[in-house]
Design an enzyme around this catalytic site. Structure first.
Site, PDB file in Angstrom:
ATOM      1  CG  HIS A   1      43.354  20.589  39.351  1.00  0.00           C
ATOM      2  ND1 HIS A   1      43.139  21.046  38.079  1.00  0.00           N
ATOM      3  CD2 HIS A   1      43.364  21.691  40.140  1.00  0.00           C
ATOM      4  CE1 HIS A   1      43.023  22.360  38.097  1.00  0.00           C
ATOM      5  NE2 HIS A   1      43.164  22.782  39.335  1.00  0.00           N
TER       6      HIS A   1
ATOM      7  N   GLY B   1      49.823  22.588  45.250  1.00  0.00           N
ATOM      8  CA  GLY B   1      50.773  22.364  44.162  1.00  0.00           C
ATOM      9  C   GLY B   1      51.961  23.316  44.244  1.00  0.00           C
TER      10      GLY B   1
END
Ligand code: AMP
Length: 280
Positions: A34, A144
């Site tokens: 993250h 991601g």
């Protein structure tokens, strides 16, 4: 850093933000994966907005919505350190007020891989991202590569619906033994944690075979499957070698491909992938 809980407040604030605005949507319980998205957003934008929302509509019945790990206080500390400007933390009622009944679907790419195993998962992901994009109106949003299909699907929605933002995909961050970082790794006991390395080992094998000149996708799927089957705690959900853009399964690897898999280690379902493309 400002913590914002309502759509009204977020909209009011949005008008005063310095452009460009980088946005990182998350479900919280942060790890380095993250934070690498947040760092890239920080580098490339004048303002950084992060959302933390465990989105109930992307979890199927019997999935881990209730148990999903949460630690807002720690998450906020980490974001403060990364010099994030705004954290949007809406409640469930704020995002899905009673009577909510509008959904967005992306056909095709959502039906394969994760979509085949997790019915309605992507409808929830797509709808919540569309809402967040409408509320925050970012210049760029960061996703991601770990959730490769999610990134493909979101890019498709943005293109198909002419949404006015750019999607940036950030490389997968791994533990030192190769396991992709995931909030769900916390579910693994020590023995399972050890067994979970098999995902990255299978993907590394796929990459080695491909780099060695193997173009037969079936052969690579077969080698990956055999390797995973040697791990007693692992149960395969799928092993895929697909076109990196359409996610259609390939026979021959003659264009950019995505090797991806979903494997259950005990009760925990893990996903991971590597791209087979470019300079090898
Ligand atoms: P999540 O909180 O799991 O919804 O993840 C929020 C964002 O972080 C998504 O765009 C994920 O793809 C991304 N992400 C999760 N794990 C990793 C990782 N290991 N490396 C890079 N990005 C990740």
């Amino acid at each position: 850093m400002q913590v914002v809980k309502t759509v009204t407040e977020m909209r009011k604030l949005r008008r005063q933000l310095n452009e460009p605005v980088g946005f990182v949507p998350t479900m919280g319980y942060f790890h380095e994966g993250h934070l690498s998205l947040v760092r890239q957003a920080r580098k490339e934008n004048s303002t950084v907005v992060v959302s933390i929302f465990v989105n109930p509509t992307q979890f199927g019945p019997g999935e881990d919505f209730q148990d999903y790990p949460r630690d807002l206080e720690r998450d906020l500390e980490l974001l403060e350190r990364e010099k994030v400007d705004i954290v949007f933390v809406p409640s469930e009622e704020e995002m899905y007020p009673s009577g909510f009944s509008s959904w967005i679907d992306v056909e095709g790419v959502t039906e394969r891989l994760e979509g085949a195993s997790r019915l309605e998962h992507f409808r929830g992901v797509i709808t919540v991202c569309a809402k967040l994009f409408n509320i925050i109106q970012p210049t760029r949003a960061y996703f991601g590569q770990k959730d490769a299909q999610q990134a493909v699907v979101i890019k498709k929605m943005v293109a198909d619906l002419s949404m006015n933002l750019e999607i940036t995909v950030v490389s997968t961050i791994r533990e030192s033994d190769g396991l992709a970082m995931s909030s769900r790794n916390t579910y693994l006991n020590p023995e399972e944690r050890q067994a979970a390395i098999v995902l990255f080992r299978a993907l590394s094998l796929a990459r080695e075979l491909w780099q060695g000149g193997e173009k037969d996708a079936d052969k690579i799927r077969h080698e990956m499957t055999s390797l995973i089957q040697k791990e007693p705690l692992a149960r395969i959900d799928y092993v895929s070698i697909a076109d990196a853009n359409t996610l259609e399964e390939l026979k021959a690897i003659n264009r950019p491909a995505l090797a991806s898999l979903a494997v259950r280690i005990g009760k925990t379902r893990l996903i991971d992938n590597v791209l087979l493309k470019g300079g090898k």
